[in-house]
Design a protein around this motif. Structure first.
Motif, short mmCIF file in Angstrom:
data_model
loop_
_atom_site.label_atom_id
_atom_site.label_comp_id
_atom_site.label_asym_id
_atom_site.label_seq_id
_atom_site.Cartn_x
_atom_site.Cartn_y
_atom_site.Cartn_z
N CYS A 139 0.85 -1.19 0.00
CA CYS A 139 0.00 0.00 0.00
C CYS A 139 0.88 1.24 0.00
N PHE A 140 0.67 2.13 -0.95
CA PHE A 140 1.42 3.37 -1.14
C PHE A 140 2.91 3.18 -0.93
N GLY A 141 3.44 2.11 -1.56
CA GLY A 141 4.87 1.83 -1.51
C GLY A 141 5.56 2.28 -2.78
N LEU A 142 6.82 1.88 -2.92
CA LEU A 142 7.64 2.35 -4.03
C LEU A 142 8.39 1.21 -4.70
N ALA A 143 8.49 1.28 -6.02
CA ALA A 143 9.29 0.34 -6.80
C ALA A 143 10.56 1.01 -7.30
N VAL A 144 10.97 2.07 -6.60
CA VAL A 144 12.21 2.78 -6.90
C VAL A 144 13.03 2.85 -5.62
N SER A 145 14.25 3.38 -5.71
CA SER A 145 15.12 3.46 -4.55
C SER A 145 14.74 4.63 -3.64
N VAL A 146 15.34 4.66 -2.45
CA VAL A 146 15.10 5.75 -1.51
C VAL A 146 15.60 7.08 -2.09
N ILE A 147 16.75 7.05 -2.75
CA ILE A 147 17.28 8.25 -3.40
C ILE A 147 16.33 8.72 -4.49
N ASP A 148 15.88 7.79 -5.33
CA ASP A 148 14.97 8.16 -6.42
C ASP A 148 13.68 8.76 -5.87
N GLU A 149 13.22 8.23 -4.74
CA GLU A 149 11.97 8.73 -4.15
C GLU A 149 12.10 10.20 -3.81
N ASP A 150 13.21 10.60 -3.18
CA ASP A 150 13.37 12.01 -2.83
C ASP A 150 13.46 12.88 -4.07
N GLN A 151 14.20 12.42 -5.07
CA GLN A 151 14.31 13.17 -6.32
C GLN A 151 12.93 13.35 -6.97
N GLN A 152 12.14 12.29 -7.00
CA GLN A 152 10.82 12.36 -7.61
C GLN A 152 9.89 13.28 -6.85
N GLU A 153 9.99 13.26 -5.52
CA GLU A 153 9.13 14.15 -4.73
C GLU A 153 9.50 15.61 -4.95
N VAL A 154 10.79 15.91 -4.96
CA VAL A 154 11.22 17.29 -5.21
C VAL A 154 10.68 17.78 -6.55
N ALA A 155 10.87 16.97 -7.60
CA ALA A 155 10.43 17.37 -8.93
C ALA A 155 8.92 17.56 -8.99
N LEU A 156 8.17 16.64 -8.38
CA LEU A 156 6.72 16.72 -8.43
C LEU A 156 6.22 17.97 -7.69
N GLU A 157 6.75 18.21 -6.51
CA GLU A 157 6.31 19.37 -5.73
C GLU A 157 6.63 20.68 -6.45
N MET A 158 7.81 20.77 -7.02
CA MET A 158 8.17 21.99 -7.74
C MET A 158 7.29 22.19 -8.97
N ARG A 159 6.97 21.10 -9.64
CA ARG A 159 6.11 21.19 -10.83
C ARG A 159 4.71 21.66 -10.43
N LEU A 160 4.18 21.12 -9.32
CA LEU A 160 2.85 21.51 -8.87
C LEU A 160 2.80 22.97 -8.43
N LYS A 161 3.94 23.51 -8.04
CA LYS A 161 4.00 24.92 -7.64
C LYS A 161 4.25 25.84 -8.83
N GLY A 162 4.29 25.27 -10.03
CA GLY A 162 4.38 26.07 -11.23
C GLY A 162 5.76 26.47 -11.67
N HIS A 163 6.79 25.81 -11.19
CA HIS A 163 8.16 26.17 -11.55
C HIS A 163 8.55 25.57 -12.90
N THR A 164 9.49 26.23 -13.54
CA THR A 164 9.95 25.80 -14.86
C THR A 164 10.86 24.60 -14.74
N GLN A 165 11.12 23.95 -15.88
CA GLN A 165 12.02 22.81 -15.87
C GLN A 165 13.43 23.22 -15.46
N GLU A 166 13.85 24.42 -15.82
CA GLU A 166 15.17 24.89 -15.41
C GLU A 166 15.26 25.03 -13.89
#
Length: 446
Positions: A245-272
């Motif tokens: 349940c709400f687990g991950l098929a990626v590594s712990v490092i990948d999880e943090d990277q994915q969360e950072v990217a998702l949160e920044m994207r939801l806040k409207g930031h550019t890819q740069e």
């Protein structure tokens, strides 16, 4: 009250998000002496669970996913607020006869469900003594048994997992145990997946030993961090099913990277800007991965480079945000309490391919703590390869499988559990597959 799933560093370790934390309750044996606590059945068969919550409040839950917090009034009555919000939802409860096993919810009487409960002490890896409990429906019939595998929380599972009542109330047994270094179990707290998987195997074997002929099927349910551990345990001794349940098929490092990217994207930031945020996150991750012994020069450099840019204030992630305000000396000192043996680079995919038991992966489409997009893609790959895996994706569901609203301050506040979530786990434990529909979930079957 803001949903606890979004708090602090422990959100990184997925401590407050495993089903164990989302389903906070008291022990099945009611050792806390709170007569309110228990699973209750109405005359029409509907079930409600009442669990200890924060302070002097109690949380109620039903299998349809509705939930709320009960607050005591001066006249002795109890009124409810919706989900994790502070808004009244119109529900009322009376506990005046709970000592006799009876409550009233919205004017309807419900009676406490009794179980066959066996407390035990068994040996985990290295001979560490672990405290466990088998909770079975009353009677002699054989039933499926679910072994609850911890997330990263530090509290006692025997005191905080209400699935130990909810599932037996629907004729599915549960084995719950305090992982090493928590509750009444010996040992040092760890996030070493290898060690915790061996402990989970020991728990499964103890459940089978106690249940004897009453064990019809047995398997694991792992929430959050338990999603890395339960499949690993399933490769070490045969089981019939694994529910993640709400687990991950990626590594712990990948999880943090994915969360950072998702949160920044939801806040409207550019890819740069997202790329810059990931650069900072990568430096923070390196410090954490080194057990706070190196990587500080790089981390200091990227912080100095970007801290005055507008997007920097929105940088969060599962644990990156925790390190941002502190100097090297402060991090070296504070980091001592976060050296848990976490396998930051563990790749779960080879393990998931090796699991022979049927797997059910239940994910929330809007999960911020454990972003589900890449994990969903990887699980679909396993299904395409012919593995016995089922994927269920719930739209508008957060970590913990809760639906939510957005508060005025921009924070998510959970209102209920996703409809169909609890029944989905029950069905998979019983027969190893899903049939029909479960709320609004989108299901990909093997």
């Amino acid at each position: 009250m803001i949903h606890p799933l979004s708090r602090g560093l422990i959100a990184w370790s997925l401590a407050l998000v495993s089903i164990s934390a989302v389903l906070a309750s008291s022990v099945a044996s009611n050792a806390s002496n709170d007569c309110q606590i228990g699973a209750y059945r109405f005359s029409d068969g509907e079930i409600i669970d009442v669990a200890r919550s924060e302070g002097d409040t109690f949380r109620w839950r039903k299998f349809d996913g509705t939930t709320g917090i009960l607050h005591k009034k001066d006249d002795g009555s109890w009124t409810s607020t919706l989900g994790w919000t502070d808004r009244p939802d119109g529900h009322t409860t009376s506990f005046s006869r709970c000592a006799n096993g009876e409550i009233e919810f919205d004017g309807k009487k419900a009676h406490r469900i009794t179980f066959d409960v066996t407390d035990t002490v068994f040996e985990g890896r290295g001979g560490i003594k672990l405290a466990g409990r088998l909770v079975m429906p009353k009677g002699e019939n054989s039933v499926p048994i679910v072994v609850l595998v911890h997330g990263a929380e530090r509290e006692s599972a025997r005191e905080s997992y209400s699935l130990q009542r909810l599932l037996p109330a629907e004729n599915v047994g549960v084995f719950v145990y305090d992982k090493r270094g928590t509750g009444s179990s010996e040992g040092k707290y760890t996030q070493d997946f290898d060690t915790l998987a061996d402990d989970a195997v020991a728990a499964m074997r103890e459940a089978k030993r106690i249940a004897g002929t009453r064990c019809a099927r047995i398997g694991y349910q792992g929430g959050s961090q338990g999603g890395w551990i339960a499949p690993l345990a399933a490769t070490r001794a045969p089981v019939d099913f694994v529910v993640v349940c709400f687990g991950l098929a990626v590594s712990v490092i990948d999880e943090d990277q994915q969360e950072v990217a998702l949160e920044m994207r939801l806040k409207g930031h550019t890819q740069e800007e997202i790329s810059k945020a990931l650069e900072v996150a990568s430096a923070a991750e390196a410090v954490f991965e080194s057990s706070f012994t190196k990587g500080f020069e790089r981390f200091d450099a990227v912080r100095a480079k970007y801290r005055n840019e507008a997007w920097y204030k929105d940088l969060h992630g599962n644990y990156t945000h925790f390190f941002l305000p502190y100097t090297e000396a402060e991090l070296r000192e504070k980091g001592k309490e976060f050296v848990w043996g976490t396998p930051f680079r563990y790749d779960p995919m080879p393990t998931l391919r090796a699991v022979k038991a049927s797997q059910l992966w239940i994910l929330g489409e809007d999960d911020l703590e454990a972003p589900s997009a890449e994990t969903s893609r990887r699980i679909k790959t396993l299904i395409a390869e012919g593995k016995p895996v089922t994927l269920a994706l719930f739209p508008h569901a957060e970590h913990g499988m809760t639906e939510y609203e957005v508060a005025s301050n921009g924070e998510r506040v959970s209102t209920r559990y996703a409809p169909g979530y609890f029944n989905m786990m029950l069905d998979f434990a019983r027969v190893g597959r899903l049939s029909g529909s479960y709320g609004s979930s989108v299901i990909v079957r093997p």
